[in-house]
Design a protein around this motif. Structure first.
Motif, PDB file in Angstrom:
ATOM      1  N   ASN A   2       0.826  -1.211   0.000  1.00 14.83           N
ATOM      2  CA  ASN A   2       0.000   0.000   0.000  1.00 14.83           C
ATOM      3  C   ASN A   2       0.861   1.263   0.000  1.00 14.83           C
ATOM      4  O   ASN A   2       0.526   2.260  -0.650  1.00 14.83           O
ATOM      5  CB  ASN A   2      -0.924   0.005   1.214  1.00 14.83           C
ATOM      6  CG  ASN A   2      -2.037  -1.018   1.102  1.00 14.83           C
ATOM      7  OD1 ASN A   2      -2.347  -1.496   0.005  1.00 14.83           O
ATOM      8  ND2 ASN A   2      -2.626  -1.386   2.229  1.00 14.83           N
ATOM      9  N   ILE A   3       1.957   1.230   0.746  1.00 10.94           N
ATOM     10  CA  ILE A   3       2.850   2.388   0.790  1.00 10.94           C
ATOM     11  C   ILE A   3       3.438   2.670  -0.590  1.00 10.94           C
ATOM     12  O   ILE A   3       3.490   3.814  -1.056  1.00 10.94           O
ATOM     13  CB  ILE A   3       3.970   2.158   1.819  1.00 10.94           C
ATOM     14  CG1 ILE A   3       3.399   2.195   3.240  1.00 10.94           C
ATOM     15  CG2 ILE A   3       5.078   3.215   1.677  1.00 10.94           C
ATOM     16  CD1 ILE A   3       4.364   1.704   4.297  1.00 10.94           C
ATOM     17  N   ILE A   4       3.870   1.612  -1.257  1.00 12.35           N
ATOM     18  CA  ILE A   4       4.514   1.786  -2.558  1.00 12.35           C
ATOM     19  C   ILE A   4       3.512   2.214  -3.628  1.00 12.35           C
ATOM     20  O   ILE A   4       3.771   3.135  -4.415  1.00 12.35           O
ATOM     21  CB  ILE A   4       5.222   0.484  -2.979  1.00 12.35           C
ATOM     22  CG1 ILE A   4       6.411   0.213  -2.042  1.00 12.35           C
ATOM     23  CG2 ILE A   4       5.689   0.573  -4.432  1.00 12.35           C
ATOM     24  CD1 ILE A   4       7.033  -1.150  -2.229  1.00 12.35           C
ATOM     25  N   THR A   5       2.349   1.564  -3.650  1.00  8.07           N
ATOM     26  CA  THR A   5       1.398   1.814  -4.732  1.00  8.07           C
ATOM     27  C   THR A   5       0.513   3.025  -4.501  1.00  8.07           C
ATOM     28  O   THR A   5      -0.002   3.599  -5.456  1.00  8.07           O
ATOM     29  CB  THR A   5       0.526   0.582  -4.974  1.00  8.07           C
ATOM     30  OG1 THR A   5      -0.196   0.277  -3.759  1.00  8.07           O
ATOM     31  CG2 THR A   5       1.357  -0.610  -5.375  1.00  8.07           C
ATOM     32  N   SER A   6       0.334   3.413  -3.239  1.00  5.42           N
ATOM     33  CA  SER A   6      -0.565   4.522  -2.966  1.00  5.42           C
ATOM     34  C   SER A   6       0.180   5.755  -2.438  1.00  5.42           C
ATOM     35  O   SER A   6       0.248   6.784  -3.097  1.00  5.42           O
ATOM     36  CB  SER A   6      -1.641   4.087  -1.946  1.00  5.42           C
ATOM     37  OG  SER A   6      -2.438   3.048  -2.491  1.00  5.42           O
ATOM     38  N   ARG A   7       0.757   5.654  -1.259  1.00  6.41           N
ATOM     39  CA  ARG A   7       1.357   6.825  -0.633  1.00  6.41           C
ATOM     40  C   ARG A   7       2.514   7.388  -1.454  1.00  6.41           C
ATOM     41  O   ARG A   7       2.563   8.582  -1.753  1.00  6.41           O
ATOM     42  CB  ARG A   7       1.818   6.498   0.777  1.00  6.41           C
ATOM     43  CG  ARG A   7       2.279   7.718   1.561  1.00  6.41           C
ATOM     44  CD  ARG A   7       2.898   7.335   2.895  1.00  6.41           C
ATOM     45  NE  ARG A   7       2.046   6.451   3.673  1.00  6.41           N
ATOM     46  CZ  ARG A   7       2.456   5.830   4.783  1.00  6.41           C
ATOM     47  NH1 ARG A   7       3.687   6.005   5.227  1.00  6.41           N
ATOM     48  NH2 ARG A   7       1.642   5.038   5.447  1.00  6.41           N
ATOM     49  N   LEU A   8       3.458   6.528  -1.845  1.00 10.05           N
ATOM     50  CA  LEU A   8       4.610   7.021  -2.598  1.00 10.05           C
ATOM     51  C   LEU A   8       4.217   7.422  -4.010  1.00 10.05           C
ATOM     52  O   LEU A   8       4.767   8.375  -4.571  1.00 10.05           O
ATOM     53  CB  LEU A   8       5.707   5.959  -2.616  1.00 10.05           C
ATOM     54  CG  LEU A   8       6.327   5.620  -1.256  1.00 10.05           C
ATOM     55  CD1 LEU A   8       7.462   4.626  -1.426  1.00 10.05           C
ATOM     56  CD2 LEU A   8       6.829   6.874  -0.553  1.00 10.05           C
ATOM     57  N   ALA A  43       1.518   8.788  -4.848  1.00 13.96           N
ATOM     58  CA  ALA A  43       0.879  10.113  -4.754  1.00 13.96           C
ATOM     59  C   ALA A  43       1.905  11.213  -4.596  1.00 13.96           C
ATOM     60  O   ALA A  43       1.662  12.369  -4.958  1.00 13.96           O
ATOM     61  CB  ALA A  43      -0.113  10.124  -3.594  1.00 13.96           C
ATOM     62  N   VAL A  44       3.065  10.878  -4.042  1.00 15.94           N
ATOM     63  CA  VAL A  44       4.107  11.886  -3.839  1.00 15.94           C
ATOM     64  C   VAL A  44       4.804  12.228  -5.157  1.00 15.94           C
ATOM     65  O   VAL A  44       5.180  13.372  -5.407  1.00 15.94           O
ATOM     66  CB  VAL A  44       5.149  11.369  -2.805  1.00 15.94           C
ATOM     67  CG1 VAL A  44       6.329  12.317  -2.718  1.00 15.94           C
ATOM     68  CG2 VAL A  44       4.478  11.221  -1.432  1.00 15.94           C
ATOM     69  N   VAL A  45       4.983  11.206  -5.998  1.00 15.66           N
ATOM     70  CA  VAL A  45       5.673  11.408  -7.277  1.00 15.66           C
ATOM     71  C   VAL A  45       4.652  11.841  -8.325  1.00 15.66           C
ATOM     72  O   VAL A  45       3.775  11.072  -8.729  1.00 15.66           O
ATOM     73  CB  VAL A  45       6.386  10.110  -7.722  1.00 15.66           C
ATOM     74  CG1 VAL A  45       7.090  10.335  -9.046  1.00 15.66           C
ATOM     75  CG2 VAL A  45       7.370   9.653  -6.653  1.00 15.66           C
ATOM     76  N   ARG A  46       4.752  13.052  -8.784  1.00 13.25           N
ATOM     77  CA  ARG A  46       3.785  13.584  -9.748  1.00 13.25           C
ATOM     78  C   ARG A  46       4.508  14.131 -10.984  1.00 13.25           C
ATOM     79  O   ARG A  46       5.632  14.559 -10.893  1.00 13.25           O
ATOM     80  CB  ARG A  46       2.956  14.719  -9.113  1.00 13.25           C
ATOM     81  CG  ARG A  46       2.105  14.235  -7.939  1.00 13.25           C
ATOM     82  CD  ARG A  46       1.299  15.387  -7.362  1.00 13.25           C
ATOM     83  NE  ARG A  46       0.551  14.993  -6.184  1.00 13.25           N
ATOM     84  CZ  ARG A  46      -0.633  14.425  -6.228  1.00 13.25           C
ATOM     85  NH1 ARG A  46      -1.212  14.183  -7.380  1.00 13.25           N
ATOM     86  NH2 ARG A  46      -1.272  14.083  -5.103  1.00 13.25           N
TER      87      ARG A  46
END
Length: 324
Positions: A313-319, A321-324
């Motif tokens: 979840n951290i890799i696919t969602s949180r991180l 979302a940070v990389v745009r």
């Protein structure tokens, strides 16, 4: 999703390792780790004789059909255990993975290589890791200063030590010291490690064969509840903070203190009483700073599954979302 050189090398589902722990890494815990898709290690020297180790390996093999290994800690002592006999038992039992710690495994490498046994050596410095690579180890575990047990004398935390080792080595690096959940697994992978090794977090599981009082202490602990001892003797150890460890640290601060002044307090038989009876002030017991991140006592399967789900979840969602 989580494929690394470690998962492929040892044919495991997840890049999570349960390190060998004296008096804790027995068949019940190790088989549970293996069945959860991670890699567990029996503690060879928990068994009083090589013959007893052979029986413990058989017990573990009867409880899982997944890969597991054996930890062989090699320490300089006046009356050393029969290390070569323990190593021979490992080979003859069909176990193909060994975790070594303490002194270099070089004297046993020819035996292990001939049997197709892959060796992971635990190190507390880059220089020791490079030596392990030179003697033919398949991988190294790097213990940062946060780790339980003996984290070395350099006081380098995992955030720096792990990527330093990755930069210097060609073989896979396993991160150890402060790792306990999906967040820290992702962090380790970002640092270049290819798995995490956990002791304290697996100590706090239902299958861990220690008294419930100890597990309760882990849940109640903060990141401030460990104690460094043996610093004066250049053999630094991180243990849980209790009256005994504080007394040991106090004795060490006295001018002219020698190890003999604390030997009775830190005797292994006293630590065994802690694990078996739950008398938490009877002796010292090992714990890393990650004790401050233990909030419950799950089954091993629940722990590993939760770690992997959180990491994904951290890799696919949180991180993402940070990389745009």
């Amino acid at each position: 999703m989580f494929k690394t050189r470690i998962t492929e090398m040892f044919d495991i589902k997840y890049p999570v390792i349960q390190g060998g722990m004296q008096r804790v890494s027995t068949a019940e815990l190790v088989s549970a780790v293996a069945n959860a898709g991670a890699l567990g290690f029996l503690s060879a020297l928990t068994q009083p004789t090589p013959e007893a180790l052979a029986e413990e390996i058989k017990r573990t093999q009867s409880m899982t059909n997944q890969p597991f290994g054996v930890n062989l800690t090699i320490l300089p002592t006046l009356t050393p255990p029969p290390y070569e006999e323990y190593a021979r038992v490992i080979v003859e039992s069909g176990v193909k993975i060994v975790e070594t710690a303490g002194r270099s495994p070089e004297p046993f490498m020819s035996m292990f290589n001939a049997a197709g046994v892959k060796v992971i050596h635990k190190c507390t410095s880059v220089r020791h890791a490079k030596k392990a690579e030179q003697v033919g180890c398949a991988a190294v575990t790097i213990d940062g200063f946060e780790a339980a047990g003996h984290p070395g004398e350099d006081d380098v935390p995992s955030m720096v030590l792990v990527p330093r080792a990755v930069d210097e080595l060609d073989i896979p690096v396993i991160a150890c010291g402060g790792f306990s959940d999906g967040r820290s697994l992702v962090a380790a992978l970002a640092l270049g490690a290819e798995a995490v090794s956990m002791g304290t977090r697996f100590l706090g599981t239902q299958e861990s064969p220690v008294h419930g009082n100890l597990k309760k202490k882990l849940v109640e602990a903060s990141e401030l509840d460990t104690q460094l001892i043996f610093r004066k003797f250049r053999n630094t150890a991180r243990v849980f903070k209790n009256t005994i460890s504080l007394e040991v640290a106090g004795i060490e601060r006295k001018e002219g203190a020698e190890f003999s002044d604390v030997a009775e307090l830190v005797a292994g038989k006293r630590g065994a009483i802690v694990l078996e009876t739950g008398d938490m002030e009877q002796g010292i017991w090992w714990a890393g700073i990650s004790a401050g991140l233990i909030y419950d006592i799950p089954t091993v399967d629940q722990l590993v599954s939760r770690m992997m789900q959180d990491a994904e979840n951290i890799i696919t969602s949180r991180l993402a979302a940070v990389v745009r």
